[in-house]
Design an enzyme around this catalytic site. Structure first.
Site, PDB file in Angstrom:
ATOM      1  N   CYS A   1    -117.206 -24.646  39.190  1.00 23.38           N
ATOM      2  CA  CYS A   1    -116.429 -23.665  39.958  1.00 23.38           C
ATOM      3  C   CYS A   1    -116.761 -23.639  41.438  1.00 23.38           C
ATOM      4  O   CYS A   1    -116.144 -22.906  42.193  1.00 23.38           O
ATOM      5  CB  CYS A   1    -116.640 -22.267  39.381  1.00 23.38           C
ATOM      6  SG  CYS A   1    -115.902 -22.065  37.767  1.00 23.38           S
ATOM      7  N   GLN A   2    -117.758 -24.389  41.851  1.00 23.91           N
ATOM      8  CA  GLN A   2    -118.101 -24.402  43.274  1.00 23.91           C
ATOM      9  C   GLN A   2    -118.355 -25.825  43.731  1.00 23.91           C
ATOM     10  O   GLN A   2    -118.971 -26.615  43.028  1.00 23.91           O
ATOM     11  CB  GLN A   2    -119.359 -23.567  43.544  1.00 23.91           C
ATOM     12  CG  GLN A   2    -119.118 -22.075  43.437  1.00 23.91           C
ATOM     13  CD  GLN A   2    -120.378 -21.301  43.769  1.00 23.91           C
ATOM     14  OE1 GLN A   2    -121.260 -21.175  42.961  1.00 23.91           O
ATOM     15  NE2 GLN A   2    -120.448 -20.797  44.969  1.00 23.91           N
TER      16      GLN A   2
END
Length: 407
Positions: free
Chosen positions: A78-79
């Site tokens: 997610c990052q």
């Protein structure tokens, strides 16, 4: 209940569901070739798609998974994994990451439940616009019509002999009264849960691996015979139907490395060894390096749970009694993979940067250590699955009763 595992890796998440006997693993989507081979070998009846999930369009996916999944699992990064031009958006925003592919699968298949796991620090992460990443994730799932809950679970609470925490997000069409499992184990003797239940003692590192063949550095094999009987229930369960030990190959340490390990006591790392045994600079002059990484090559305590098994755990830990690092199988035991679960690909590979520089792309895959360290511990996944099944069974029964009363 049919399960599709996305960003599947070696399959630890879906294996936990499979071990309950209540779920049918219908398929997986995984980018890495060797990890996908591991998944396919251990789930021969599942459909395993190997490749970039972004390149699988709706029609292709519906054709491959004609049995629509009831549950979709996944650990999308997610990052820092923007699939768009980084200059066009915030790379730490999950809407610019592979998380959007997880959402897309929810739109395509409309499963009853979607479960996402990730690193605990994600709970504190913010985008450049100061939004909490977890809030965005929850909102995106709610927009699909799900009730969303999230928490951080500790693996030791569910019988995993390893200090490991994971963020778990459960999105369900029906509201769950108790979306997350209650602890069944504790690292302390005689502990009780919040509900007054007597908790089982979490296995220690030695409880997990003491029955495996006691091999030295440079020894072992991809397939070996057991040399002793199981010594506890944990070992009996993980042996299961296996009559052999797989992936039990020790690292090929130099004589100096073995001497370094021999100088270590429990809890010591490379920073605690005598000066003449510390790492040497890579300048070819034999000078002792001034940089010592305290977390590298730490000898584990046998009577405690192991530290977190990471993707690079082949260099993180030293066996509590033998002067070598852990084998892949020992790491798999600590992660709670059964002995019959075979890992494909090479045990280790050199750095991906070096492979790319030398044009050795055919080796640029996740090795056995990487696959094991990246996985969700199957016992943790099993606890999530068992709790979820009891919740969904309750909902199903409740619906049937309501339908009968209406008639």
């Amino acid at each position: 209940m049919k399960v599709l595992d996305t960003f599947a890796g070696a399959g630890g998440f879906s294996l936990g569901f499979d071990l309950t006997g209540n779920f049918n693993i219908i398929g997986a989507i995984e980018f890495d070739k060797w990890a996908a081979e591991t998944f396919q070998y251990n789930h021969p009846h599942a459909t395993t798609l190997v490749g970039n999930i972004q390149q699988f369009d709706k029609e292709f996916l519906l054709d491959k998974f004609q049995e629509k999944p009831d549950i979709i699992l996944g650990g999308p990064p997610c990052q820092g994994f923007s699939i768009a031009n980084r200059k066009a958006g915030d790379a730490s925003d999950p809407r610019n990451s592979l998380f959007k592919e997880f959402i897309r699968l929810g739109e395509i298949f409309e499963p009853e439940v979607m479960i996402m796991e990730n690193v605990p620090n994600l709970i504190k992460a913010k985008t450049h616009s100061n939004e909490f990443v977890i809030d965005i994730i929850v909102k995106e799932l709610e927009n699909l019509g799900y009730n969303v809950d999230h928490t951080i679970l500790s693996a030791t609470d569910f019988g995993v002999p390893q200090i490991r925490k994971r963020l778990v997000v459960i999105a369900s069409k029906q509201k769950l009264d108790n979306p997350f499992p209650q602890a069944t184990h504790s690292i302390e003797n005689g502990s009780y849960s919040l509900f007054g239940n007597n908790l089982i003692k979490t296995p220690t590192l030695w409880d997990a691996i003491s029955d495996l063949p006691q091999i030295e550095a440079c020894q072992g094999g991809e397939e070996m015979e057991y040399t002793t009987s199981p010594k506890n229930d944990f070992q009996k369960y993980l042996r299961g139907k296996s009559n052999k030990v797989y992936n039990h190959v020790a690292m090929k340490h130099s004589k100096r490395m073995v001497e370094r390990f021999a100088s270590m006591s429990w809890g010591h790392s490379v920073s605690d060894v005598p000066e003449h045994l510390k790492p040497i600079k890579r300048n070819g002059k034999g000078e002792i390096s001034e940089k010592v990484y305290d977390q590298n090559n730490r000898r584990m305590f046998p009577d405690k749970p192991c530290h977190t098994i990471a993707a690079s755990f082949y260099a993180n830990f030293v066996h509590p009694y033998i002067n070598r690092n852990f084998t892949p199988r020992e790491g798999a035991r600590i992660q709670t993979f059964p002995d019959w679960y075979v890992f494909k690909g090479k045990p280790t590979v050199v750095s991906h940067k070096l492979l790319q520089r030398e044009g050795r792309d055919e080796e640029k895959y996740l090795c056995q250590y990487n696959q094991i360290g990246n996985a969700v511990p199957p016992f943790l996944a099993k606890a999530i699955a068992e709790n979820l099944y009891s919740q969904l069974s309750y909902i199903k029964t409740d619906k049937e009763c309501l339908f009968t009363e209406t008639i």
